[in-house]
Scaffold this motif. Structure first.
Motif, PDB file in Angstrom:
ATOM      1  N   VAL A 159      15.658  -5.764 -47.876  1.00  0.00           N
ATOM      2  CA  VAL A 159      15.434  -5.206 -48.803  1.00  0.00           C
ATOM      3  C   VAL A 159      14.551  -3.276 -48.107  1.00  0.00           C
ATOM      4  N   ILE A 160      14.088  -2.788 -49.090  1.00  0.00           N
ATOM      5  CA  ILE A 160      13.152  -1.398 -48.345  1.00  0.00           C
ATOM      6  C   ILE A 160      12.441  -1.718 -49.030  1.00  0.00           C
ATOM      7  N   THR A 161      10.924  -2.308 -48.926  1.00  0.00           N
ATOM      8  CA  THR A 161       9.568  -2.063 -49.577  1.00  0.00           C
ATOM      9  C   THR A 161       8.828  -0.697 -49.777  1.00  0.00           C
ATOM     10  N   HIS A 162       8.723  -0.006 -48.741  1.00  0.00           N
ATOM     11  CA  HIS A 162       8.162   1.477 -48.428  1.00  0.00           C
ATOM     12  C   HIS A 162       9.103   2.179 -47.906  1.00  0.00           C
ATOM     13  N   TYR A 163       8.541   3.659 -48.692  1.00  0.00           N
ATOM     14  CA  TYR A 163      10.143   5.053 -48.579  1.00  0.00           C
ATOM     15  C   TYR A 163       9.240   5.611 -48.476  1.00  0.00           C
TER      16      TYR A 163
ATOM     17  N   THR B 281       1.832   9.681 -45.982  1.00  0.00           N
ATOM     18  CA  THR B 281       1.925   8.488 -46.962  1.00  0.00           C
ATOM     19  C   THR B 281       3.309   7.406 -47.416  1.00  0.00           C
ATOM     20  N   LEU B 282       4.351   6.512 -48.301  1.00  0.00           N
ATOM     21  CA  LEU B 282       5.321   6.069 -48.134  1.00  0.00           C
ATOM     22  C   LEU B 282       5.043   5.448 -49.537  1.00  0.00           C
ATOM     23  N   SER B 283       6.245   6.116 -50.415  1.00  0.00           N
ATOM     24  CA  SER B 283       5.712   5.387 -51.956  1.00  0.00           C
ATOM     25  C   SER B 283       6.650   3.740 -52.352  1.00  0.00           C
ATOM     26  N   ILE B 284       5.646   2.935 -52.526  1.00  0.00           N
ATOM     27  CA  ILE B 284       5.971   1.296 -52.982  1.00  0.00           C
ATOM     28  C   ILE B 284       7.235   1.080 -53.436  1.00  0.00           C
ATOM     29  N   THR B 285       8.474   1.203 -53.203  1.00  0.00           N
ATOM     30  CA  THR B 285       9.822   1.278 -53.576  1.00  0.00           C
ATOM     31  C   THR B 285      10.369  -0.142 -54.678  1.00  0.00           C
ATOM     32  N   ASN B 286       9.925  -1.625 -53.306  1.00  0.00           N
ATOM     33  CA  ASN B 286      10.359  -2.839 -54.202  1.00  0.00           C
ATOM     34  C   ASN B 286       9.285  -3.746 -53.493  1.00  0.00           C
ATOM     35  N   THR B 287       9.336  -4.441 -54.049  1.00  0.00           N
ATOM     36  CA  THR B 287       8.220  -5.966 -53.494  1.00  0.00           C
ATOM     37  C   THR B 287       8.301  -7.372 -53.505  1.00  0.00           C
ATOM     38  N   VAL B 288       8.576  -7.776 -52.452  1.00  0.00           N
ATOM     39  CA  VAL B 288       8.726  -9.414 -52.632  1.00  0.00           C
ATOM     40  C   VAL B 288       7.942 -10.142 -52.277  1.00  0.00           C
ATOM     41  N   THR B 289       7.255 -11.048 -53.480  1.00  0.00           N
ATOM     42  CA  THR B 289       6.563 -12.020 -52.881  1.00  0.00           C
ATOM     43  C   THR B 289       7.201 -13.525 -52.528  1.00  0.00           C
TER      44      THR B 289
ATOM     45  N   GLU C 219       1.308  -4.433 -48.031  1.00  0.00           N
ATOM     46  CA  GLU C 219       1.065  -3.882 -46.926  1.00  0.00           C
ATOM     47  C   GLU C 219       0.981  -2.116 -46.283  1.00  0.00           C
ATOM     48  N   SER C 220       0.523  -1.747 -45.629  1.00  0.00           N
ATOM     49  CA  SER C 220       0.299  -0.027 -45.616  1.00  0.00           C
ATOM     50  C   SER C 220       0.920   0.551 -46.129  1.00  0.00           C
ATOM     51  N   THR C 221       0.537   1.805 -46.755  1.00  0.00           N
ATOM     52  CA  THR C 221       1.939   2.543 -47.336  1.00  0.00           C
ATOM     53  C   THR C 221       1.880   3.836 -46.256  1.00  0.00           C
ATOM     54  N   THR C 222       0.990   3.969 -45.282  1.00  0.00           N
ATOM     55  CA  THR C 222       0.117   5.105 -44.120  1.00  0.00           C
ATOM     56  C   THR C 222       1.475   5.247 -43.445  1.00  0.00           C
ATOM     57  N   MET C 223       1.935   6.287 -42.558  1.00  0.00           N
ATOM     58  CA  MET C 223       2.896   5.955 -41.394  1.00  0.00           C
ATOM     59  C   MET C 223       2.914   7.072 -40.304  1.00  0.00           C
ATOM     60  N   ARG C 224       2.429   6.297 -39.382  1.00  0.00           N
ATOM     61  CA  ARG C 224       2.001   7.730 -38.095  1.00  0.00           C
ATOM     62  C   ARG C 224       3.328   7.842 -37.403  1.00  0.00           C
ATOM     63  N   TRP C 225       4.003   9.050 -37.519  1.00  0.00           N
ATOM     64  CA  TRP C 225       5.525   9.181 -36.132  1.00  0.00           C
ATOM     65  C   TRP C 225       5.556  10.385 -35.652  1.00  0.00           C
TER      66      TRP C 225
ATOM     67  N   ALA D  80      18.010   1.277 -45.119  1.00  0.00           N
ATOM     68  CA  ALA D  80      17.128   2.720 -44.992  1.00  0.00           C
ATOM     69  C   ALA D  80      17.964   3.619 -44.730  1.00  0.00           C
ATOM     70  N   ARG D  81      18.750   3.867 -44.053  1.00  0.00           N
ATOM     71  CA  ARG D  81      19.795   5.079 -44.035  1.00  0.00           C
ATOM     72  C   ARG D  81      20.714   5.035 -44.909  1.00  0.00           C
ATOM     73  N   ARG D  82      20.755   3.951 -45.675  1.00  0.00           N
ATOM     74  CA  ARG D  82      21.732   4.105 -47.012  1.00  0.00           C
ATOM     75  C   ARG D  82      21.158   4.965 -48.398  1.00  0.00           C
ATOM     76  N   GLU D  83      19.338   4.496 -47.989  1.00  0.00           N
ATOM     77  CA  GLU D  83      18.990   5.201 -48.896  1.00  0.00           C
ATOM     78  C   GLU D  83      18.510   6.225 -48.667  1.00  0.00           C
ATOM     79  N   LEU D  84      19.196   7.237 -47.417  1.00  0.00           N
ATOM     80  CA  LEU D  84      18.631   8.338 -47.628  1.00  0.00           C
ATOM     81  C   LEU D  84      19.626   9.440 -47.423  1.00  0.00           C
ATOM     82  N   ASP D  85      19.117  10.087 -48.368  1.00  0.00           N
ATOM     83  CA  ASP D  85      20.701  11.564 -49.233  1.00  0.00           C
ATOM     84  C   ASP D  85      20.579  12.295 -48.247  1.00  0.00           C
ATOM     85  N   CYS D  86      21.749  12.428 -47.528  1.00  0.00           N
ATOM     86  CA  CYS D  86      21.714  13.262 -46.805  1.00  0.00           C
ATOM     87  C   CYS D  86      23.152  14.322 -47.154  1.00  0.00           C
TER      88      CYS D  86
END
Length: 211
Positions: free
Chosen positions: A63-67, A83-91, A129-135, A205-211
């Motif tokens: 499950v991709i939770t942030h993207y 900043t990543l968007s919350i796409t799914n939440t698992v609890t 989980e954090s919604t920011t990511m440095r890359w 995550a690769r499947r969800e990338l619109d290429c």
């Protein structure tokens, strides 16, 4: 009887949101595990013994939770924070309740054994989980940033001590949801599309990338 009813009410409390619904007849696409717990039904018990449980079904899926997706132009290589968007939440839930009791904790510990990886066994949610990511990047292209996990769901059988016979008897069947450790990374359109049977979080995550 009052003790049995009280335990049932506790396991059936409705709190939080059950995000993944399990069916005893339907296996999740990525992996399943079959119960091999010792069935306590008919075994001797005393009313104050901790009630046992048995995991009947267990399956998991990525499950991709942030993207977030970005296009990097020529001449802009380097580091950035996005900043990543919350796409799914698992609890974590047991019987629809996000408040994990001692009985629920025992069930989730058995789930980890069934699916073959460590899972959350206490009150937890991916929404914290954090919604920011440095890359960093060194080539132009279309990229996806992700956080995700393996979500496990299934059904467990609970038991109660029948004081008349002094043995364990079947009680309620409960649905549970939990998840493994969080995974973080980047994917790009330069990478080949994953095989259909690749059910890693990165492949999802690769499947969800619109290429």
């Amino acid at each position: 009887m009052r003790r049995r009813e009280s335990a049932l009410r506790h396991l059936s409390a409705r709190a939080g949101t059950l995000l993944l619904i399990a069916s005893a007849a339907v296996a999740l696409q990525t992996g399943t595990a079959h119960a091999d717990d010792e069935n306590p039904e008919g075994q001797p018990c005393i009313w104050y013994d901790p009630a046992p449980s048995m995991v009947i079904s267990a399956g998991w899926q990525p499950v991709i939770t942030h993207y977030a997706a970005f296009t990097i132009a020529d001449g802009t290589a380097g580091e950035r924070t996005d900043t990543l968007s919350i796409t799914n939440t698992v609890t974590t839930t047991v019987a629809g309740s996000a408040e994990i009791s001692n009985a629920g904790n025992a069930i989730l510990k058995k789930v980890g054994v069934k699916v073959g990886f460590s899972v959350q066994t206490t009150k937890s949610t991916t929404s914290t989980e954090s919604t920011t990511m440095r890359w960093s990047f060194n080539k132009p292209g279309h990229y996806g940033l992700f956080r995700g996990t393996r979500a496990a769901t299934g059904i467990a059988q609970t038991y109660w001590c029948n004081g008349f016979f002094g043995t364990w008897a079947r009680d309620a069947r409960v649905v549970y949801t939990t998840y493994g450790y969080m995974e973080t990374g980047t994917v790009s359109c330069a990478e080949p599309a994953p095989d259909w049977h690749d059910y890693t979080v990165r492949a999802q995550a690769r499947r969800e990338l619109d290429c």
